[in-house]
Design an enzyme around this catalytic site. Structure first.
Site, mmCIF file in Angstrom:
data_model
loop_
_atom_site.group_PDB
_atom_site.id
_atom_site.type_symbol
_atom_site.label_atom_id
_atom_site.label_comp_id
_atom_site.label_asym_id
_atom_site.label_seq_id
_atom_site.Cartn_x
_atom_site.Cartn_y
_atom_site.Cartn_z
ATOM 1 N N ASP A 248 42.302 40.937 45.663
ATOM 2 C CA ASP A 248 41.134 40.865 44.798
ATOM 3 C C ASP A 248 41.618 41.362 43.430
ATOM 4 O O ASP A 248 42.617 42.094 43.356
ATOM 5 C CB ASP A 248 40.045 41.776 45.371
ATOM 6 C CG ASP A 248 38.888 41.943 44.427
ATOM 7 O OD1 ASP A 248 38.326 40.929 43.997
ATOM 8 O OD2 ASP A 248 38.547 43.094 44.108
ATOM 9 N N ASP B 62 39.479 42.468 40.193
ATOM 10 C CA ASP B 62 38.747 43.597 39.613
ATOM 11 C C ASP B 62 38.548 44.692 40.669
ATOM 12 O O ASP B 62 37.933 44.444 41.701
ATOM 13 C CB ASP B 62 37.395 43.093 39.092
ATOM 14 C CG ASP B 62 36.506 44.222 38.595
ATOM 15 O OD1 ASP B 62 37.044 45.252 38.175
ATOM 16 O OD2 ASP B 62 35.276 44.063 38.633
ATOM 17 N N GLY C 284 32.299 42.568 43.150
ATOM 18 C CA GLY C 284 32.643 41.414 43.986
ATOM 19 C C GLY C 284 31.530 40.378 44.096
ATOM 20 O O GLY C 284 31.644 39.421 44.845
HETATM 21 P P1 B16 Z 1 32.785 36.844 36.000
HETATM 22 P P2 B16 Z 1 36.469 40.385 41.674
HETATM 23 C C1 B16 Z 1 34.168 40.137 40.358
HETATM 24 O O1 B16 Z 1 35.567 40.212 40.343
HETATM 25 C C2 B16 Z 1 33.571 41.445 39.860
HETATM 26 O O2 B16 Z 1 33.853 42.486 40.779
HETATM 27 C C3 B16 Z 1 32.079 41.291 39.737
HETATM 28 O O3 B16 Z 1 31.510 42.497 39.236
HETATM 29 C C4 B16 Z 1 31.754 40.132 38.791
HETATM 30 O O4 B16 Z 1 30.356 39.925 38.691
HETATM 31 C C5 B16 Z 1 32.420 38.870 39.335
HETATM 32 O O5 B16 Z 1 33.824 39.081 39.447
HETATM 33 C C6 B16 Z 1 32.188 37.650 38.449
HETATM 34 O O6 B16 Z 1 32.897 37.815 37.250
HETATM 35 O O7 B16 Z 1 31.461 37.095 35.347
HETATM 36 O O8 B16 Z 1 33.971 37.242 35.162
HETATM 37 O O9 B16 Z 1 32.906 35.428 36.512
HETATM 38 O O10 B16 Z 1 36.216 41.768 42.176
HETATM 39 O O11 B16 Z 1 36.066 39.291 42.679
HETATM 40 O O12 B16 Z 1 37.861 40.189 41.135
HETATM 41 MG MG MG Z 2 36.754 43.646 43.295
#
Ligand code: B16
Ligand code: MG
Length: 213
Positions: free
Chosen positions: A9, A11, A46
């Site tokens: 993953d 973030d 996530g």
């Molecule tokens: P975006 P991951 C996720 O990343 C984040 O944890 C989540 O907080 C966010 O809303 C989601 O990506 C969508 O991100 O707005 O940049 O498309 O943890 O799956 O890497």
């Molecule tokens: Mg994450």
């Protein structure tokens, strides 16, 4: 070597952009006069962009149209990307870089499994691209975590069966997705509370050693 591939993953595992998500969502909540705090923000880990907005709007009395929601999500993303544009390779720890190099040197494939549509931009800004064999992100999926689609696509891109791959996740929805997809689920951070996690890691190096030996 325990696994043929490790899917990370992004973030919360390789980088920490949750503070940027928080600041961008907080500014949207302030514009709307809606209450938002760090505790609500942890529920967005996530979770895809539109689902995150719907969580933020739980405190909003007035129902919003789909067009208004699309507009708010776009403004949030603009503000979030302004923070991302300031990221540099220094936003990735030496522990992460060394760990990724070690598993690749041992012949283990690496992939990203992130629901973010900004994953490519983050990988580029932080110079992580060179350590990653395949990227599965918000641009190639229909279903967000806890659906396993993002990880199954990552394994497919690598040509490796889920039973031979581990997934590293910081979100409860991500561990759920990994288990449903038939992967070995490694939990970091908050996800360590998930009862279905196969391994609860204390550090990135511990994950790398688990993959190697
Ligand atoms: P975006 P991951 C996720 O990343 C984040 O944890 C989540 O907080 C966010 O809303 C989601 O990506 C969508 O991100 O707005 O940049 O498309 O943890 O799956 O890497
Ligand atoms: Mg994450």
């Amino acid at each position: 070597m325990k696994f043929d591939a490790v899917i990370f993953d992004l973030d919360g595992v390789l980088v920490h952009t949750d503070k940027f998500h928080y600041l961008a969502w907080k500014s949207i909540a302030d514009d709307l006069g809606v209450y938002f705090d760090e505790t609500i923000n942890t529920r967005l880990r996530g979770v895809g962009r539109m689902d995150s907005l719907n969580i933020l709007l739980e405190c909003c009395d007035r129902p919003l149209s789909d067009a208004e929601k699309e507009g708010l999500a776009a403004v949030k993303n603009e503000r979030y990307r302004r923070y991302l544009s300031l990221m540099t390779p220094a936003d990735v720890t030496d522990e992460v870089r060394t760990g990724l190099s070690r598993i690749r040197a041992a012949g283990i494939k690496t992939a990203i499994g992130s629901v973010s549509k900004n994953a490519g931009y983050i990988l580029e800004k932080t110079d992580l691209v060179k350590y990653i064999d395949a990227v599965s992100d918000g641009n190639n999926i229909v279903n967000s975590k806890p659906d396993p689609e993002v990880f199954l696509k990552a394994a497919g891109f690598l040509g490796i069966a889920p039973s031979r791959a581990a997934v590293v996740e910081d979100a409860v929805a991500g561990i759920e997705a990994a288990v449903r997809g038939g992967f070995f689920a490694i939990a970091v951070g908050d996800a360590r509370n998930h009862p279905k996690a196969d391994f609860k890691a204390q550090s990135f190096t511990e994950i790398i050693n688990l993959a190697l030996y």
